[in-house]
Design a protein around this motif. Structure first.
Motif, PDB file in Angstrom:
ATOM      1  N   UNK A   1      15.488  -0.342  28.983  1.00  0.00           N
ATOM      2  CA  UNK A   1      14.700   0.261  27.906  1.00  0.00           C
ATOM      3  C   UNK A   1      13.501   1.035  28.435  1.00  0.00           C
ATOM      4  N   UNK A   2      13.008   0.646  29.626  1.00  0.00           N
ATOM      5  CA  UNK A   2      11.809   1.325  30.118  1.00  0.00           C
ATOM      6  C   UNK A   2      12.091   2.810  30.370  1.00  0.00           C
ATOM      7  N   UNK A   3      13.315   3.128  30.794  1.00  0.00           N
ATOM      8  CA  UNK A   3      13.659   4.533  30.998  1.00  0.00           C
ATOM      9  C   UNK A   3      13.559   5.292  29.679  1.00  0.00           C
ATOM     10  N   UNK A   4      14.021   4.661  28.592  1.00  0.00           N
ATOM     11  CA  UNK A   4      13.925   5.320  27.296  1.00  0.00           C
ATOM     12  C   UNK A   4      12.483   5.549  26.888  1.00  0.00           C
ATOM     13  N   UNK A   5      11.602   4.590  27.211  1.00  0.00           N
ATOM     14  CA  UNK A   5      10.191   4.783  26.895  1.00  0.00           C
ATOM     15  C   UNK A   5       9.605   5.942  27.695  1.00  0.00           C
ATOM     16  N   UNK A   6      10.018   6.070  28.956  1.00  0.00           N
ATOM     17  CA  UNK A   6       9.571   7.197  29.769  1.00  0.00           C
ATOM     18  C   UNK A   6      10.002   8.509  29.127  1.00  0.00           C
ATOM     19  N   UNK A   7      11.244   8.546  28.660  1.00  0.00           N
ATOM     20  CA  UNK A   7      11.747   9.767  28.036  1.00  0.00           C
ATOM     21  C   UNK A   7      10.953  10.069  26.774  1.00  0.00           C
ATOM     22  N   UNK A   8      10.707   9.025  25.965  1.00  0.00           N
ATOM     23  CA  UNK A   8       9.969   9.234  24.724  1.00  0.00           C
ATOM     24  C   UNK A   8       8.550   9.728  25.000  1.00  0.00           C
ATOM     25  N   UNK A   9       7.898   9.191  26.041  1.00  0.00           N
ATOM     26  CA  UNK A   9       6.536   9.673  26.288  1.00  0.00           C
ATOM     27  C   UNK A   9       6.540  11.079  26.871  1.00  0.00           C
ATOM     28  N   UNK A  10       7.549  11.404  27.681  1.00  0.00           N
ATOM     29  CA  UNK A  10       7.662  12.786  28.170  1.00  0.00           C
ATOM     30  C   UNK A  10       7.894  13.737  26.996  1.00  0.00           C
ATOM     31  N   UNK A  11       8.721  13.292  26.049  1.00  0.00           N
ATOM     32  CA  UNK A  11       8.988  14.114  24.874  1.00  0.00           C
ATOM     33  C   UNK A  11       7.701  14.346  24.078  1.00  0.00           C
ATOM     34  N   UNK A  12       6.929  13.271  23.892  1.00  0.00           N
ATOM     35  CA  UNK A  12       5.683  13.397  23.117  1.00  0.00           C
ATOM     36  C   UNK A  12       4.696  14.357  23.786  1.00  0.00           C
ATOM     37  N   UNK A  13       4.695  14.367  25.129  1.00  0.00           N
ATOM     38  CA  UNK A  13       3.800  15.291  25.829  1.00  0.00           C
ATOM     39  C   UNK A  13       4.181  16.747  25.568  1.00  0.00           C
ATOM     40  N   UNK A  14       5.470  16.975  25.367  1.00  0.00           N
ATOM     41  CA  UNK A  14       5.933  18.353  25.157  1.00  0.00           C
ATOM     42  C   UNK A  14       5.879  18.756  23.688  1.00  0.00           C
ATOM     43  N   UNK A  15       6.006  17.768  22.791  1.00  0.00           N
ATOM     44  CA  UNK A  15       5.999  18.053  21.354  1.00  0.00           C
ATOM     45  C   UNK A  15       4.549  18.126  20.879  1.00  0.00           C
ATOM     46  N   UNK A  16       3.936  19.288  21.104  1.00  0.00           N
ATOM     47  CA  UNK A  16       2.492  19.406  20.939  1.00  0.00           C
ATOM     48  C   UNK A  16       2.035  19.202  19.503  1.00  0.00           C
ATOM     49  N   UNK A  17       2.838  19.619  18.510  1.00  0.00           N
ATOM     50  CA  UNK A  17       2.420  19.450  17.116  1.00  0.00           C
ATOM     51  C   UNK A  17       3.018  18.197  16.473  1.00  0.00           C
ATOM     52  N   UNK A  18       3.727  17.373  17.299  1.00  0.00           N
ATOM     53  CA  UNK A  18       4.223  16.076  16.840  1.00  0.00           C
ATOM     54  C   UNK A  18       5.144  16.164  15.627  1.00  0.00           C
ATOM     55  N   UNK A  19       5.935  17.223  15.565  1.00  0.00           N
ATOM     56  CA  UNK A  19       6.878  17.312  14.447  1.00  0.00           C
ATOM     57  C   UNK A  19       8.270  16.813  14.821  1.00  0.00           C
ATOM     58  N   UNK A  20       8.404  16.267  16.018  1.00  0.00           N
ATOM     59  CA  UNK A  20       9.683  15.687  16.413  1.00  0.00           C
ATOM     60  C   UNK A  20      10.665  16.685  17.012  1.00  0.00           C
ATOM     61  N   UNK A  21      10.213  17.931  17.218  1.00  0.00           N
ATOM     62  CA  UNK A  21      11.054  18.962  17.819  1.00  0.00           C
ATOM     63  C   UNK A  21      10.218  19.716  18.848  1.00  0.00           C
ATOM     64  N   UNK A  22      10.821  20.038  19.994  1.00  0.00           N
ATOM     65  CA  UNK A  22      10.137  20.869  20.982  1.00  0.00           C
ATOM     66  C   UNK A  22      10.632  22.307  20.827  1.00  0.00           C
ATOM     67  N   UNK A  23       9.715  23.221  20.548  1.00  0.00           N
ATOM     68  CA  UNK A  23      10.082  24.634  20.500  1.00  0.00           C
ATOM     69  C   UNK A  23       9.893  25.252  21.884  1.00  0.00           C
ATOM     70  N   UNK A  24      10.428  26.458  22.066  1.00  0.00           N
ATOM     71  CA  UNK A  24      10.253  27.140  23.345  1.00  0.00           C
ATOM     72  C   UNK A  24       8.774  27.430  23.595  1.00  0.00           C
ATOM     73  N   UNK A  25       8.042  27.758  22.525  1.00  0.00           N
ATOM     74  CA  UNK A  25       6.596  27.984  22.662  1.00  0.00           C
ATOM     75  C   UNK A  25       5.880  26.732  23.141  1.00  0.00           C
ATOM     76  N   UNK A  26       6.220  25.589  22.547  1.00  0.00           N
ATOM     77  CA  UNK A  26       5.591  24.336  22.958  1.00  0.00           C
ATOM     78  C   UNK A  26       5.918  24.016  24.403  1.00  0.00           C
ATOM     79  N   UNK A  27       7.174  24.223  24.767  1.00  0.00           N
ATOM     80  CA  UNK A  27       7.597  23.943  26.138  1.00  0.00           C
ATOM     81  C   UNK A  27       6.807  24.810  27.117  1.00  0.00           C
TER      82      UNK A  27
END
Ligand SMILES: [Ca+2]
Ligand SMILES: [Ca+2]
Length: 73
Positions: A1-27
């Motif tokens: 499960x720790x790997x999944x938490x790493x993925x989730x926190x990496x995702x949150x760092x990229x999802x700047x507006x926290x809407x659950x989707x990473x856009x190309x602009x955010x990336x």
């Protein structure tokens, strides 16, 4: 499960507006903010691989799948 938490926190760092989707602009913004140089071509190729439903954004499940594929490669 720790790997999944790493993925989730990496995702949150990229999802700047926290809407659950990473856009190309955010990336792009997230990468340049951390001092990484990334071109539009590189982003397009990352999104072409990760955005499996082709809506132009990367969801957490798409991000998780892409991450898992990258780790297995
Ligand atoms: Ca977002
Ligand atoms: Ca998508």
């Amino acid at each position: 499960m720790s790997a999944n938490n790493d993925i989730a926190s990496a995702f949150e760092e990229l999802d700047l507006d926290r809407d659950g989707q990473i856009t190309q602009d955010e990336f792009h913004t997230a990468m340049t903010d951390r001092g990484e140089e990334i071109t539009d071509d590189e982003i397009s190729s990352i999104f072409a691989d990760a955005d499996t439903d082709k809506d132009g954004k990367i969801s957490l499940s798409e991000f998780t799948d892409a991450w898992t594929r990258a780790e297995q490669a």
